[in-house]
Write an enzyme that holds these catalytic residues in place. Sequence first.
Site, PDB file in Angstrom:
ATOM      1  N   GLY A  33       0.840  -1.204   0.000  1.00 50.38           N
ATOM      2  CA  GLY A  33       0.000   0.000   0.000  1.00 50.38           C
ATOM      3  C   GLY A  33       0.873   1.252   0.000  1.00 50.38           C
ATOM      4  CG  HIS A  34       3.155   2.156   3.462  1.00 53.70           C
ATOM      5  ND1 HIS A  34       3.126   0.976   4.166  1.00 53.70           N
ATOM      6  CD2 HIS A  34       2.556   3.069   4.252  1.00 53.70           C
ATOM      7  CE1 HIS A  34       2.546   1.176   5.338  1.00 53.70           C
ATOM      8  NE2 HIS A  34       2.179   2.438   5.417  1.00 53.70           N
ATOM      9  N   GLY A 144      -3.410   7.447   0.986  1.00 50.12           N
ATOM     10  CA  GLY A 144      -4.180   6.297   0.548  1.00 50.12           C
ATOM     11  C   GLY A 144      -5.667   6.471   0.841  1.00 50.12           C
ATOM     12  CD  GLU A 145      -9.528   6.394  -3.370  1.00 49.64           C
ATOM     13  OE1 GLU A 145      -9.868   5.206  -3.578  1.00 49.64           O
ATOM     14  OE2 GLU A 145      -9.843   7.335  -4.109  1.00 49.64           O
ATOM     15  CE  LYS A 146      -6.621  -0.228   5.728  1.00 54.22           C
ATOM     16  NZ  LYS A 146      -6.072   0.417   6.856  1.00 54.22           N
ATOM     17  CG  ASP A 147      -5.775   5.071   6.640  1.00 52.37           C
ATOM     18  OD1 ASP A 147      -6.224   4.386   7.570  1.00 52.37           O
ATOM     19  OD2 ASP A 147      -4.725   4.786   6.034  1.00 52.37           O
ATOM     20  CD  GLN A 150      -4.429   9.500   7.619  1.00 52.47           C
ATOM     21  OE1 GLN A 150      -4.190   9.295   8.798  1.00 52.47           O
ATOM     22  NE2 GLN A 150      -3.788   8.859   6.651  1.00 52.47           N
ATOM     23  CB  SER A 182      -3.583  -2.581   7.631  1.00 55.04           C
ATOM     24  OG  SER A 182      -3.278  -2.053   8.915  1.00 55.04           O
ATOM     25  CB  SER A 183       1.526  -1.325   9.458  1.00 54.91           C
ATOM     26  OG  SER A 183       1.898  -0.489   8.385  1.00 54.91           O
TER      27      SER A 183
END
Length: 278
Positions: A33-34, A144-147, A150, A182-183
Amino acid sequence: VDLITSLSEMRRWRNEQAETVGLVPTMGYLHEGHTSLIRQARSECSRVVVTLFVNPTQFGPSEDFATYPRDMARDRQLAADAGADLMFAPATEDVYPPGFATYVEVGPPASRWEGERRPGHFRGVATVVTKLFTMTRPNRAYFGEKDYQQLQVVRRLSADLNLGVDVVACPTVRESDGLALSSRNVYLTPEERPRAVGLYRGLQAAQAALSEGERDARRLERCIAEEIAARGLTLDYAAVVDPISLEPLDRVDRPARALVTARIGRVRLIDNAPLTPG
Ligand code: AMP
């Protein structure tokens, strides 16, 4: 990739650059992701800075700040492989000098959902993002759209504080079964890992129902809740919201966003997806 850990050196480096600087803020323990953010920055900017900072002010007192996974040597290699020019990993004392007393508080897009469940979280995020922007002075910053909440909070603050940073949204990277990377996925036990797909399945079920004509937001939320419950996860919230303000919708007659958070064992998982009426 070069490494800078002092703020004065960071300032000097920035002032030497005449080109487009892209920033990718992270808390480290990098995954695909990163690195997708870093690659996107690489393709759009002449210089790419990755920041690595586990930000204490965005963790609640009972959250995992002390145990958050860390591996700087590995992160540095992954950032280099993805095309970063620089990793900036500032010391906590440089980001929060003695007597630190100035915070950035974002209104409505930060109030609900994560803002309600994690008091102070977005204040910590908004403060550190503002500080990372002023320390590295990027032209563009990749999130990221993941969060998703945020992302909207950062867009709001960049516009409101005239930071002059273009906030670029990057798509969520998923495992082959759909679990968002995700980490914190390293915390999942082998028994929990396959069940964690419930969030993604819920989001898919909501879009499927919408495509079949269901417009009622509460019923779409129930589609998500059912997939969560079916795998024995504990739903925190499933919400169908306006994609910018994050206010809840009653009906989905235009593009919306579905947000979901659920707990599995000691891990709290978060995901979201667009909802597009047919
Ligand atoms: P973090 O290290 O968790 O603070 O995340 C740093 C950046 O990577 C944030 O902009 C995240 O939204 C983004 N990110 C984290 N996981 C993913 C993912 N699975 N797909 C896309 N971006 C992600």
